[in-house]
Design an enzyme around this catalytic site. Structure first.
Site, mmCIF file in Angstrom:
data_model
loop_
_atom_site.group_PDB
_atom_site.id
_atom_site.type_symbol
_atom_site.label_atom_id
_atom_site.label_comp_id
_atom_site.label_asym_id
_atom_site.label_seq_id
_atom_site.Cartn_x
_atom_site.Cartn_y
_atom_site.Cartn_z
ATOM 1 C CB CYS A 126 -0.738 0.394 1.206
ATOM 2 S SG CYS A 126 -2.575 -0.880 1.502
ATOM 3 C CB CYS A 200 -3.134 -8.270 4.805
ATOM 4 S SG CYS A 200 -2.312 -6.905 3.793
ATOM 5 C CD GLN A 324 -11.539 -7.530 -13.352
ATOM 6 O OE1 GLN A 324 -10.580 -7.272 -12.833
ATOM 7 N NE2 GLN A 324 -11.390 -7.056 -14.604
ATOM 8 C CB CYS A 449 -5.141 -2.059 -14.564
ATOM 9 S SG CYS A 449 -4.112 -2.788 -15.726
#
Length: 493
Positions: A126, A200, A324, A449
């Site tokens: 992240c 996570c 996805q 993306c």
């Protein structure tokens, strides 16, 4: 999205599954974790390395969320620094290479928050947890607006109501710490050093529970984690896939050998703790490369796949099939894409890069005919199976190169009203885009993306007779720098 359609995906220090280390109110300098082997090789370089502390101001952000600063006439990028902030930064130079590390923030942004994940600054998966949700949305919106300014103004980004727990796929690596205890977690950024973690915050919580159970079982079953250096040991990784709607769970044990002593007892013990697991597989990967999944696969329990529902249709998901990652946001994305296609029930739709047929089958409900093309033969097989499973009669799927397929369609005088394209992060190439131009569909819907490569491809289509009608950003991966965009184009020739 970061896609590798229907193939074993690569492991990386920049895993998409993340966490972070609590640094209190401000991030501080983080020492790199360098293994003994690489450190010895770098001794000479380290002696010539110079590090100074610089006071800098952040003027903006890069496309991947790093702060932009100026230092001695150079443009530098600093992770975890926000626009308007001033900070002390460690600047390290080795030859022509310059690296930065945030040391101390001296003037904080009002949008800075304490990252909720305790592994954040080590993991690197992240990149935006130090920003408020409002700031994350603004950053992604501004990124898309800057890239797409020559085509028009994007719509407001589609955000996620609960921007955590969304990943339906997780990948955990196992090893030993210096006390010879079994650990499982994710790689530290840009390394192969495992960060031990139990949770996570963007994984499905159930997946993390299963992985923790496996880690605790390994000792009693005398199961050794694989060592990349000695090439000894058994368990390399665990891949977990969760059906967000169905609740079905797949567990893939990625091992270095097919010899699995006590496998029946292990499977029974795991299922006793987690009866919600619907299938367990053994995947054998004895290669010494960066691929997570190997070619050999054996079903230990269940049917070897799980099923989930997306936009009202059921899809069969295998260990290697692309599906996805965030189905909540995917439904928003696909519904918008099909809305942009302006289908009336008569159109012929080409679904290029169709994968297991998700968007094409969803579009089939409003189209006259759907033609899906995919290079991966396993994905085509899955797409055909998904078509039968949902009783879809007006969709056909073909194995091959989508660009070549469309050129052949044009040569035969066949027409397509709409082309829906959803390429990987590298975008399309000129050969594919030229095939779209040859086929001349009235409308193109481009799902991306990576808006950077999408912007490049849009220039080609606009240059060759298409006009951008609308641009919709979608936050598919909250807490990360990634943003998805869907763009509609209309033929103006």
């Amino acid at each position: 999205m970061n896609k590798r359609k229907n193939s074993g995906y690569r492991k990386s220090g920049k895993n998409r599954n993340k966490s972070e280390k609590q640094y209190g109110q401000q991030p501080t300098a983080r020492r790199s974790r360098t293994g003994g082997k690489s450190q010895g090789a770098n001794d000479g370089r380290e002696r010539s390395k110079k590090t100074v502390t610089a006071e800098v101001s952040c003027s903006g952000l890069t496309n991947d969320g790093k702060g932009i600063v100026q230092w001695k006439g150079k443009r530098l990028e600093v992770a975890h620094l926000m626009p308007g902030e001033t900070a002390e930064v460690l600047v390290s130079t080795t030859g022509r290479t310059v690296k930065t590390e945030l040391k101390r923030i001296t003037n904080r942004s009002k949008d800075r928050v304490k990252p909720p994940c305790s592994y954040y600054y080590d993991c690197g998966g992240c990149q935006l947890q130090h920003m408020s949700e409002r700031a994350q949305k603004r950053v992604k919106q501004e990124t898309v607006e800057a890239l797409m300014k020559s085509f028009g103004k994007p719509e407001p980004i589609m955000a996620m109501d609960h921007p955590y727990d969304y990943r339906n796929k997780s990948h955990t690596t196992f090893g030993l710490n210096k006390n010879r205890q079994i650990i499982g977690g994710l790689y530290a950024q840009n390394t192969h050093d495992i960060i031990p973690m139990d949770r996570c915050l963007i994984h499905d919580p159930k997946a993390d529970e299963v992985v923790n159970t496996i880690k605790n079982m390994m000792k009693s079953f005398k199961m050794q984690p694989y060592n990349e250096d000695t090439r000894r040991g058994f368990l390399r990784h665990v891949l977990v896939k969760v059906g967000k709607v169905s609740g079905e769970i797949m567990v893939v044990l990625v091992a270095a050998t097919s010899v699995f002593k006590g496998k029946n007892n292990f499977v029974n013990a795991l299922r006793k703790t987690h009866p919600e697991i619907t299938t367990i597989l053994l995947n054998v990967n004895n290669r010494n490369d960066s691929m997570v999944l190997g070619d050999q696969e054996k079903v230990l329990f269940g049917k070897g796949t799980i099923t989930d529902t997306l936009c009202g249709l059921k899809f069969d998901i295998s260990a290697k099939s692309f599906y996805q990652i965030n189905p909540v946001q995917t439904e928003k994305l696909y519904k918008k894409a099909i809305e942009m296609a302006q289908l009336t029930g008569k159109e012929t739709v080409v679904d290029a890069y169709c994968g297991i047929g998700t968007i094409g089958l969803i579009a089939s409900k409003k189209a006259g005919k759907v033609i899906g093309i995919e290079l991966n033969k396993d994905a085509v097989r899955d797409a055909i199976g998904n078509s039968k499973r949902n009783g879809v009669k007006n969709a056909r799927f073909y194995q091959g190169d989508a660009g070549h397929f469309m050129v052949q369609m044009a040569a035969r005088g066949e027409k397509a009203d709409v082309v829906i394209m959803d390429p990987p992060r590298s975008g399309s190439d000129e050969a594919f885009l030229s095939s779209v131009v040859k086929l001349q569909p009235k409308r193109v819907v481009y799902v991306s993306c990576n808006p950077v490569t999408q912007e490049r491809d849009l220039k080609y289509l606009v240059k060759n007779g298409y006009a951008v009608e609308s641009i919709q950003p979608v936050d598919m991966f909250p807490q990360t720098n990634h943003v998805e965009t869907v763009v509609s184009l209309e033929l103006k020739l």
